[in-house]
Design a protein around this motif. Structure first.
Motif, PDB file in Angstrom:
ATOM      1  N   VAL A   1       0.812  -1.130   0.063  1.00  0.00           N
ATOM      2  CA  VAL A   1      -0.032   0.147  -0.099  1.00  0.00           C
ATOM      3  C   VAL A   1       0.996   1.147  -0.007  1.00  0.00           C
ATOM      4  O   VAL A   1       1.800   1.275   0.736  1.00  0.00           O
ATOM      5  CB  VAL A   1      -0.961  -0.136   1.197  1.00  0.00           C
ATOM      6  N   PHE A   2       0.603   2.179  -0.803  1.00  0.00           N
ATOM      7  CA  PHE A   2       1.612   3.114  -1.249  1.00  0.00           C
ATOM      8  C   PHE A   2       0.876   4.423  -1.002  1.00  0.00           C
ATOM      9  O   PHE A   2      -0.033   4.629  -1.509  1.00  0.00           O
ATOM     10  CB  PHE A   2       2.031   2.974  -2.517  1.00  0.00           C
ATOM     11  N   ARG A   3       1.642   5.571  -0.503  1.00  0.00           N
ATOM     12  CA  ARG A   3       1.406   7.039  -0.491  1.00  0.00           C
ATOM     13  C   ARG A   3       1.589   7.374  -1.868  1.00  0.00           C
ATOM     14  O   ARG A   3       2.596   7.729  -2.117  1.00  0.00           O
ATOM     15  CB  ARG A   3       2.047   7.635   0.498  1.00  0.00           C
ATOM     16  N   GLY A   4       0.532   7.741  -2.503  1.00  0.00           N
ATOM     17  CA  GLY A   4       0.625   8.412  -3.677  1.00  0.00           C
ATOM     18  C   GLY A   4       0.225   9.958  -3.683  1.00  0.00           C
ATOM     19  O   GLY A   4      -1.015  10.223  -3.492  1.00  0.00           O
ATOM     20  N   GLU A   5       1.285  10.755  -3.874  1.00  0.00           N
ATOM     21  CA  GLU A   5       0.828  12.211  -3.794  1.00  0.00           C
ATOM     22  C   GLU A   5       0.214  12.438  -5.080  1.00  0.00           C
ATOM     23  O   GLU A   5       1.160  12.566  -6.238  1.00  0.00           O
ATOM     24  CB  GLU A   5       2.091  12.905  -3.328  1.00  0.00           C
ATOM     25  N   GLN A   6      -1.185  12.811  -5.471  1.00  0.00           N
ATOM     26  CA  GLN A   6      -1.504  13.066  -6.499  1.00  0.00           C
ATOM     27  C   GLN A   6      -1.163  14.674  -6.945  1.00  0.00           C
ATOM     28  O   GLN A   6      -0.881  15.438  -6.230  1.00  0.00           O
ATOM     29  CB  GLN A   6      -3.139  13.156  -6.442  1.00  0.00           C
ATOM     30  N   ARG A   7      -1.218  14.766  -8.364  1.00  0.00           N
ATOM     31  CA  ARG A   7      -0.872  16.097  -9.101  1.00  0.00           C
ATOM     32  C   ARG A   7      -1.696  17.357  -8.561  1.00  0.00           C
ATOM     33  O   ARG A   7      -1.342  18.380  -8.800  1.00  0.00           O
ATOM     34  CB  ARG A   7      -0.692  15.935 -10.407  1.00  0.00           C
ATOM     35  N   ASP A   8      -2.776  16.831  -7.915  1.00  0.00           N
ATOM     36  CA  ASP A   8      -3.640  18.015  -7.057  1.00  0.00           C
ATOM     37  C   ASP A   8      -3.250  18.278  -5.873  1.00  0.00           C
ATOM     38  O   ASP A   8      -3.817  19.010  -5.018  1.00  0.00           O
ATOM     39  CB  ASP A   8      -5.269  17.700  -7.485  1.00  0.00           C
ATOM     40  N   GLY A   9      -2.042  17.554  -5.316  1.00  0.00           N
ATOM     41  CA  GLY A   9      -1.883  17.991  -3.913  1.00  0.00           C
ATOM     42  C   GLY A   9      -2.367  17.167  -2.836  1.00  0.00           C
ATOM     43  O   GLY A   9      -1.874  16.880  -1.820  1.00  0.00           O
ATOM     44  N   MET A  10      -3.246  16.224  -3.133  1.00  0.00           N
ATOM     45  CA  MET A  10      -4.061  15.334  -2.209  1.00  0.00           C
ATOM     46  C   MET A  10      -3.241  14.145  -2.158  1.00  0.00           C
ATOM     47  O   MET A  10      -3.414  13.201  -3.144  1.00  0.00           O
ATOM     48  CB  MET A  10      -5.465  15.205  -2.462  1.00  0.00           C
ATOM     49  N   PRO A  11      -2.908  13.600  -0.879  1.00  0.00           N
ATOM     50  CA  PRO A  11      -2.430  12.155  -1.100  1.00  0.00           C
ATOM     51  C   PRO A  11      -3.661  11.101  -0.711  1.00  0.00           C
ATOM     52  O   PRO A  11      -4.422  11.436   0.020  1.00  0.00           O
ATOM     53  CB  PRO A  11      -1.591  12.089   0.558  1.00  0.00           C
ATOM     54  N   HIS A  12      -3.338   9.975  -1.306  1.00  0.00           N
ATOM     55  CA  HIS A  12      -4.407   8.806  -1.444  1.00  0.00           C
ATOM     56  C   HIS A  12      -3.566   7.466  -1.367  1.00  0.00           C
ATOM     57  O   HIS A  12      -2.227   7.372  -1.449  1.00  0.00           O
ATOM     58  CB  HIS A  12      -5.303   8.919  -2.575  1.00  0.00           C
ATOM     59  N   ILE A  13      -4.302   6.297  -1.057  1.00  0.00           N
ATOM     60  CA  ILE A  13      -3.476   5.119  -1.108  1.00  0.00           C
ATOM     61  C   ILE A  13      -3.664   4.458  -2.317  1.00  0.00           C
ATOM     62  O   ILE A  13      -4.877   4.199  -2.585  1.00  0.00           O
ATOM     63  CB  ILE A  13      -3.941   4.094   0.259  1.00  0.00           C
ATOM     64  N   TYR A  14      -2.692   4.012  -2.974  1.00  0.00           N
ATOM     65  CA  TYR A  14      -2.752   3.261  -4.109  1.00  0.00           C
ATOM     66  C   TYR A  14      -2.182   1.586  -3.823  1.00  0.00           C
ATOM     67  O   TYR A  14      -1.273   1.457  -2.863  1.00  0.00           O
ATOM     68  CB  TYR A  14      -1.659   3.949  -4.975  1.00  0.00           C
ATOM     69  N   LEU A  15      -2.670   0.563  -4.456  1.00  0.00           N
ATOM     70  CA  LEU A  15      -2.176  -0.643  -4.259  1.00  0.00           C
ATOM     71  C   LEU A  15      -1.170  -1.138  -5.405  1.00  0.00           C
ATOM     72  O   LEU A  15      -1.227  -0.591  -6.456  1.00  0.00           O
ATOM     73  CB  LEU A  15      -3.275  -1.795  -4.572  1.00  0.00           C
ATOM     74  N   GLY A  16       0.011  -1.823  -4.929  1.00  0.00           N
ATOM     75  CA  GLY A  16       1.163  -2.145  -5.902  1.00  0.00           C
ATOM     76  C   GLY A  16       1.312  -3.738  -5.431  1.00  0.00           C
ATOM     77  O   GLY A  16       1.033  -4.183  -4.588  1.00  0.00           O
ATOM     78  N   ARG A  17       1.818  -4.318  -6.743  1.00  0.00           N
ATOM     79  CA  ARG A  17       2.181  -5.668  -6.755  1.00  0.00           C
ATOM     80  C   ARG A  17       3.807  -5.785  -7.324  1.00  0.00           C
ATOM     81  O   ARG A  17       4.213  -5.126  -8.000  1.00  0.00           O
ATOM     82  CB  ARG A  17       1.173  -6.526  -7.463  1.00  0.00           C
ATOM     83  N   SER A  18       4.281  -6.911  -6.807  1.00  0.00           N
ATOM     84  CA  SER A  18       5.693  -7.078  -7.380  1.00  0.00           C
ATOM     85  C   SER A  18       5.981  -8.648  -7.265  1.00  0.00           C
ATOM     86  O   SER A  18       5.568  -9.091  -6.215  1.00  0.00           O
ATOM     87  CB  SER A  18       6.684  -6.110  -6.335  1.00  0.00           C
ATOM     88  N   ARG A  19       7.027  -9.001  -7.923  1.00  0.00           N
ATOM     89  CA  ARG A  19       7.555 -10.366  -7.809  1.00  0.00           C
ATOM     90  C   ARG A  19       8.804 -10.328  -7.032  1.00  0.00           C
ATOM     91  O   ARG A  19       8.887 -11.370  -6.460  1.00  0.00           O
ATOM     92  CB  ARG A  19       7.739 -10.891  -9.115  1.00  0.00           C
ATOM     93  N   ASP A  20       9.473  -9.333  -7.008  1.00  0.00           N
ATOM     94  CA  ASP A  20      10.625  -9.437  -6.163  1.00  0.00           C
ATOM     95  C   ASP A  20      10.740  -8.267  -5.185  1.00  0.00           C
ATOM     96  O   ASP A  20      11.902  -8.141  -4.520  1.00  0.00           O
ATOM     97  CB  ASP A  20      11.965  -9.063  -7.191  1.00  0.00           C
ATOM     98  N   ALA A  21       9.964  -7.659  -4.758  1.00  0.00           N
ATOM     99  CA  ALA A  21       9.587  -6.521  -3.854  1.00  0.00           C
ATOM    100  C   ALA A  21      10.777  -5.360  -4.179  1.00  0.00           C
ATOM    101  O   ALA A  21      10.916  -4.366  -3.036  1.00  0.00           O
ATOM    102  CB  ALA A  21      10.045  -6.960  -2.583  1.00  0.00           C
ATOM    103  N   ILE A  22      11.315  -5.040  -5.526  1.00  0.00           N
ATOM    104  CA  ILE A  22      12.047  -4.275  -5.788  1.00  0.00           C
ATOM    105  C   ILE A  22      11.289  -3.500  -6.937  1.00  0.00           C
ATOM    106  O   ILE A  22      11.214  -2.116  -7.096  1.00  0.00           O
ATOM    107  CB  ILE A  22      13.397  -4.565  -6.216  1.00  0.00           C
TER     108      ILE A  22
END
Length: 339
Positions: free
Chosen positions: A62-83
């Motif tokens: 779960v990622f803090r995504g600072e939107q271009r309008d300045g508001m932060p929201h939470i985004y989901l991400g996936r990875s095979r290697d955590a990098i």
């Protein structure tokens, strides 16, 4: 020095680099940092202060995504290697218990913790002032918000990965309505993830320069046979603004409001360009740690200058030895935290 071991699961695919020759610090950075750069999504300028966990054959976060309008929201991400990460373009849609959309006005600095078969996300949000939001999911497709655990004002909520004494346990950092120029770490208990009480003081700022303004919880505590290993952030106010460093402590396994050991030195402070230069310079802000019980390896995920995500490595033994060699815990740390 005595030995220490992680109590938990094996994670054979934990990201890892060996300690560089000549490195005298207890924690070393991934050579390819930052692992997440700027403008990762069309509507997101920066991702930082985010949390990851093993999931399936790979990893989820779960990622803090600072939107271009300045508001932060939470985004989901996936990875095979955590990098290397792939992100959903739309922010997480939180719902109420009836399945209706129930989005926070803003959401930032998430943590992610698994307890049994349920994953819990904690974040800072608006509840008539900065406070803590919390949601649960079992499949990372539906995310159900729970009751707000605290009154405003509060930040930096971190759940323990199992119950202690039959109750859920959560760290937090009471604050004010601004960019708080103070703050200690507290712990609270709940029998059901709805009603929270038995609030106890864990530890406060110190007279050591790197944490003499405020502190706050970081990654979910790591269970060891010596106690709970806690990564936290410490803040100093300089003539050029705040500086955030990473510290480490060991909490009592059955009474985690008691600090058993507390490292007087920081374990990681801003030194590299991606930590010193960014939207908010001079920030190392831990939010997650992956662990492998078999090898004792630990991969720490931290926000860098409010602009990037970095990874650093250590082992539980190396960190334990360093904490004990630089132990600065005092009587106020040893207290149960009740007055």
């Amino acid at each position: 020095m005595s030995s220490i071991r992680i109590i938990g699961d094996s994670l054979a695919n934990i990201p890892w680099q060996e300690k560089p020759q000549g490195c005298t610090a207890p924690v070393w950075r991934y050579t390819e940092n930052p692992v997440i750069g700027r403008n990762p999504l069309p509507e997101v300028a920066r991702i930082f202060n985010s949390a990851v966990l093993p999931y399936g054959e790979g990893f989820i976060g779960v990622f803090r995504g600072e939107q271009r309008d300045g508001m932060p929201h939470i985004y989901l991400g996936r990875s095979r290697d955590a990098i290397h990460w792939e992100f959903d373009e739309e922010k997480i849609n939180f719902t109420d218990k009836d399945g209706n959309s129930f989005m926070p006005i803003y959401a930032y600095d998430p943590r992610l913790v698994r307890i049994d078969d349920t994953y819990y996300i904690m974040w800072c949000q608006d509840c008539y002032g900065p406070s803590i939001g919390i949601a649960e999911t079992k499949d990372f497709r539906t995310f159900t918000r729970l009751e707000n655990p605290y009154l405003p004002y509060n930040r930096n909520a971190v759940l323990f990965p199992r119950k202690v004494g039959g109750n859920y346990m959560m760290l937090s950092r009471p604050c004010d309505n601004g960019h708080t120029a103070f703050g200690d770490i507290f712990i609270s208990e709940s029998p059901d993830m709805e009603f929270w009480g038995r609030h106890r003081h864990v530890m406060g700022k110190s007279d050591r320069w790197w944490e003499n303004l405020k502190i706050g919880g970081g990654a979910a505590p790591i269970e060891t046979d010596k106690g709970w290993l806690l990564f936290y952030h410490g803040v100093v106010n300089t003539c050029n603004g705040y500086v955030y460093s990473i510290g480490a402590a060991i909490l009592d396994i059955n009474e985690p409001s008691k600090v058993l050991h507390r490292c007087g030195n920081y374990i990681l402070a801003p030194e590299e360009w991606y930590e010193e230069r960014g939207f908010v310079p001079n920030v190392c802000f831990p939010c997650a740690a992956l662990t492998d019980a078999d090898t004792g390896r630990i991969a720490i995920y931290y926000g860098c200058a409010d602009s990037y995500v970095g990874v650093a490595f250590t082992t539980v033994q190396e960190l334990w030895d360093y904490i004990i060699a630089h132990d600065a815990a005092d009587e106020s740390d040893f207290e149960i935290g009740l007055r």
